[in-house]
Write a protein that holds these residues in place. Structure first.
Motif, short mmCIF file in Angstrom:
data_model
loop_
_atom_site.label_atom_id
_atom_site.label_comp_id
_atom_site.label_asym_id
_atom_site.label_seq_id
_atom_site.Cartn_x
_atom_site.Cartn_y
_atom_site.Cartn_z
N ILE A 262 -10.06 12.78 20.78
CA ILE A 262 -9.66 12.21 22.07
C ILE A 262 -9.07 13.29 22.97
CG2 ILE A 262 -8.14 10.55 23.22
CD1 ILE A 262 -8.34 8.80 20.72
N CYS A 263 -8.20 14.12 22.40
CA CYS A 263 -7.57 15.18 23.20
C CYS A 263 -8.59 16.17 23.74
CB CYS A 263 -6.52 15.93 22.37
SG CYS A 263 -5.03 14.95 22.00
N ARG A 264 -9.64 16.41 22.98
CA ARG A 264 -10.63 17.40 23.38
C ARG A 264 -11.62 16.88 24.41
NH1 ARG A 264 -11.83 21.65 19.71
NH2 ARG A 264 -13.71 22.00 20.96
N ILE A 265 -12.04 15.62 24.30
CA ILE A 265 -13.15 15.19 25.15
C ILE A 265 -12.79 14.11 26.16
CG2 ILE A 265 -14.75 15.80 23.29
CD1 ILE A 265 -15.35 12.85 22.90
N TRP A 266 -11.60 13.49 26.04
CA TRP A 266 -11.25 12.47 27.02
C TRP A 266 -10.44 13.11 28.14
CZ3 TRP A 266 -13.19 7.64 27.19
CH2 TRP A 266 -12.72 6.82 28.22
N PRO A 267 -10.93 13.07 29.38
CA PRO A 267 -10.21 13.71 30.49
C PRO A 267 -8.81 13.12 30.68
CG PRO A 267 -12.46 13.16 31.11
CD PRO A 267 -12.22 12.50 29.79
N ASN A 268 -7.88 13.97 31.05
CA ASN A 268 -6.51 13.52 31.30
C ASN A 268 -6.48 12.53 32.46
OD1 ASN A 268 -3.83 13.74 30.38
ND2 ASN A 268 -3.29 15.03 32.11
N ASP A 269 -5.75 11.44 32.29
CA ASP A 269 -5.56 10.42 33.34
C ASP A 269 -6.84 9.70 33.73
OD1 ASP A 269 -2.76 10.66 33.67
OD2 ASP A 269 -3.04 12.48 34.85
N LEU A 270 -7.85 9.71 32.88
CA LEU A 270 -9.06 8.93 33.16
C LEU A 270 -8.84 7.51 32.64
CD1 LEU A 270 -12.01 8.64 34.07
CD2 LEU A 270 -12.70 9.40 31.77
#
Length: 226
Positions: A95-103
């Protein structure tokens, strides 16, 4: 969402910031992944701030990096050990690697919580662990807008059990002379995991789909399984 005095959330990752602060990667309902800073001394008075425990958080600030004003335990931490623990760490890192921050996301928080529940219930790591991971990976990809149709190919034709298929980027599975057997794709779509070849096929497909999002940097959590 962040105006709410208290928000449920999970810690995905933590790292030190100077001597008295931590930077947290948090997963929140609807908001998605958020970065926040917290003072260590405040954390020690309330909770341990470890992953895999549901927390109730009060966040303040309008900048990209929020501040944790208050934090309380919302539920006991999941009891995860061995390969199950490594698998949960892998999910956090993914999640940390591929989910954009604040999306913003409607389903990611509930998907994550459900996956932790499934991992905590694993009794046979050989038969149960990989299906938990594959289901999370494919659901995460769908949340990111990468559609995976296990029943029909890129042209709308039904997947044939004896046909071989390869993945055509942004379009779906395409009939080919070599590749994954259609029956294994159908099994994955129907969540039939007893066949080890189906599990192997699902792992290969997840690697193909995740590779463009992860880039060349290896996942640190994968080394734990070795």
């Amino acid at each position: 969402m962040l105006d709410n005095p208290f928000i449920p959330g999970y810690i995905l990752h933590r790292r030190a910031l100077a001597e008295d602060k931590l930077i947290l990667q948090l997963l929140l309902p609807e908001v998605g992944r958020v970065s926040a800073v917290v003072r260590k001394r405040n954390a020690k008075q309330r909770v341990s701030l470890q992953p895999f425990q549901a927390l109730s958080l009060q966040l303040v600030g309008r900048a990209e990096l929020k501040t944790v004003a208050k934090v309380e335990e919302l539920a006991p931490a999941f009891n995860l050990q061995g390969k199950v623990l490594f698998s949960a760490m892998y999910i956090n890192e993914l999640i940390c690697r591929i989910w954009p921050n604040d999306l913003a996301t409607e389903h990611l928080f509930s998907l994550y919580q459900y996956s932790l529940q499934q991992l905590a219930a694993v009794t046979d790591t050989q038969l149960q662990l990989e299906p938990c991971l594959r289901q999370f990976e494919f659901s995460l990809l769908i949340e990111l807008g990468i559609a995976i149709d296990w029943q029909t190919d890129y042209s709308g034709q039904a997947i044939v059990g004896q046909q071989r298929y390869q993945w055509l980027n942004e379009q779906g599975f395409m009939p080919a002379k070599t590749g994954w057997q259609g029956q294994h794709l159908l099994n994955i779509g129907n969540q039939l995991w007893l066949d080890p070849e189906t599990r192997r096929c699902a792992k290969q497909i997840s690697r193909v789909l995740l590779a463009p999002l992860l880039g060349a940097k290896p996942l640190a959590s994968k080394a734990l399984f070795s």
